[in-house]
Design a protein around this motif. Structure first.
Motif, PDB file in Angstrom:
ATOM      1  N   GLY A  74       0.804  -1.213   0.000  1.00 14.84           N
ATOM      2  CA  GLY A  74       0.000   0.000   0.000  1.00 14.84           C
ATOM      3  C   GLY A  74       0.839   1.266   0.000  1.00 14.84           C
ATOM      4  N   LYS A  75       2.150   1.135   0.163  1.00 11.38           N
ATOM      5  CA  LYS A  75       3.053   2.293   0.125  1.00 11.38           C
ATOM      6  C   LYS A  75       3.477   2.538  -1.330  1.00 11.38           C
ATOM      7  CE  LYS A  75       4.948   1.418   4.696  1.00 11.38           C
ATOM      8  NZ  LYS A  75       6.162   1.083   5.451  1.00 11.38           N
ATOM      9  N   PRO A  76       3.712   3.798  -1.695  1.00  8.91           N
ATOM     10  CA  PRO A  76       4.076   4.073  -3.092  1.00  8.91           C
ATOM     11  C   PRO A  76       5.506   3.679  -3.463  1.00  8.91           C
ATOM     12  CG  PRO A  76       4.025   6.108  -1.826  1.00  8.91           C
ATOM     13  CD  PRO A  76       3.525   5.020  -0.917  1.00  8.91           C
ATOM     14  N   GLN A  77       6.393   3.558  -2.502  1.00  7.28           N
ATOM     15  CA  GLN A  77       7.773   3.225  -2.819  1.00  7.28           C
ATOM     16  C   GLN A  77       7.871   1.823  -3.405  1.00  7.28           C
ATOM     17  OE1 GLN A  77       6.749   4.724  -0.078  1.00  7.28           O
ATOM     18  NE2 GLN A  77       8.287   6.065   0.794  1.00  7.28           N
ATOM     19  N   ARG A  78       8.747   1.711  -4.425  1.00  7.03           N
ATOM     20  CA  ARG A  78       9.072   0.439  -5.065  1.00  7.03           C
ATOM     21  C   ARG A  78       7.902  -0.162  -5.842  1.00  7.03           C
ATOM     22  NH1 ARG A  78      12.946  -3.256  -2.168  1.00  7.03           N
ATOM     23  NH2 ARG A  78      14.716  -1.928  -1.813  1.00  7.03           N
ATOM     24  N   VAL A  79       6.959   0.656  -6.263  1.00 10.92           N
ATOM     25  CA  VAL A  79       5.827   0.202  -7.068  1.00 10.92           C
ATOM     26  C   VAL A  79       5.876   0.930  -8.408  1.00 10.92           C
ATOM     27  CG1 VAL A  79       3.310   0.106  -7.265  1.00 10.92           C
ATOM     28  CG2 VAL A  79       4.403  -0.243  -5.032  1.00 10.92           C
ATOM     29  N   MET A  80       5.852   0.185  -9.496  1.00 11.68           N
ATOM     30  CA  MET A  80       5.774   0.795 -10.827  1.00 11.68           C
ATOM     31  C   MET A  80       4.300   1.053 -11.123  1.00 11.68           C
ATOM     32  SD  MET A  80       8.424  -1.420 -13.098  1.00 11.68           S
ATOM     33  CE  MET A  80       9.692  -2.375 -12.282  1.00 11.68           C
ATOM     34  N   VAL A  81       4.003   2.286 -11.521  1.00 12.31           N
ATOM     35  CA  VAL A  81       2.612   2.702 -11.728  1.00 12.31           C
ATOM     36  C   VAL A  81       2.419   3.146 -13.177  1.00 12.31           C
ATOM     37  CG1 VAL A  81       0.833   4.348 -11.032  1.00 12.31           C
ATOM     38  CG2 VAL A  81       2.423   3.439  -9.317  1.00 12.31           C
ATOM     39  N   LEU A  82       1.429   2.545 -13.851  1.00 10.62           N
ATOM     40  CA  LEU A  82       1.057   2.929 -15.214  1.00 10.62           C
ATOM     41  C   LEU A  82      -0.204   3.775 -15.173  1.00 10.62           C
ATOM     42  CD1 LEU A  82       1.189   2.668 -18.365  1.00 10.62           C
ATOM     43  CD2 LEU A  82      -0.280   0.646 -18.095  1.00 10.62           C
ATOM     44  N   ASN A  83      -0.148   4.947 -15.805  1.00 14.35           N
ATOM     45  CA  ASN A  83      -1.318   5.805 -15.990  1.00 14.35           C
ATOM     46  C   ASN A  83      -1.491   6.066 -17.478  1.00 14.35           C
ATOM     47  OD1 ASN A  83      -2.585   6.713 -13.453  1.00 14.35           O
ATOM     48  ND2 ASN A  83      -0.523   7.410 -12.979  1.00 14.35           N
TER      49      ASN A  83
END
Length: 193
Positions: A74-83
């Motif tokens: 649930g933390k944003p660190q170390r997550v690749m995010v596609l928009n």
């Protein structure tokens, strides 16, 4: 971490990509026809050890897809995010500048640097944000072309002292460079199309 250090890390990530042979895992995210924009699909090669999600955690945080390692925190660190969003601004550079302006309004003490990304299929431009909160972000905007009707971005946040930064950046750039947009006739119209 200085802008030069970031650039050196990203260059190492590009070098690692030359050795990595990613395979296209197929479609990661889809979008319905929206006005003149056709239905679309985004395909990516996923690095080993990363989990693909378009429909559970991604939906919960309001993005098209995420890639993460281990358990979802649930933390944003170390997550690749596609928009992916409908194109509104005239040029990719306008998207980048608007994002940088928003970032500096939110964190006036933050630092911003940028560089071009040599994606094989579409123009892309990266921004590196070094936050006063000691969280750094790399954000890559890409433009799959006017006919697509959309633009897309990949982003990833890091604690500024993360010892795994080099490996994470190599995986991130592998995903960015392997990303492919295509029209997707299998997606049914959902937005008045």
């Amino acid at each position: 971490m200085s802008g030069r250090t970031w650039l050196a890390l990203l260059l190492c990530a590009f070098a690692a990509l030359a050795q990595a042979a990613g395979t296209d895992d197929g479609v990661l995210a889809r979008g319905a026809r929206d006005g003149n924009a056709p239905a679309w699909a985004i395909s990516v090669a996923t690095p080993a050890g990363w989990t693909r999600d378009c429909c559970t955690y991604a939906r919960a945080i309001g993005v098209n897809a995420v890639l993460y390692q281990g358990e979802w925190s649930g933390k944003p660190q170390r997550v690749m995010v596609l928009n992916v969003w409908p194109r509104r601004l005239p040029a990719l550079a306008d998207e980048v500048q608007a994002d940088r302006k928003r970032y500096l309004q939110h964190d006036p003490a933050g630092k911003v640097s940028g560089f071009a990304v040599r994606h094989p299929a579409m123009p892309c431009e990266a921004s590196v944000y070094q936050g006063s909160d000691h969280i750094d972000d790399v954000l890559v905007f890409c433009d799959p072309g006017a006919a697509s009707g959309v633009r897309l971005s990949w982003s990833m946040a890091f604690d500024d002292a993360d010892p795994s930064r080099r490996i994470l950046l190599a995986d991130f750039m592998q995903v960015v460079l392997a990303t492919r947009w295509s029209a997707d006739p299998a997606v049914l119209p959902a937005h008045g199309g």
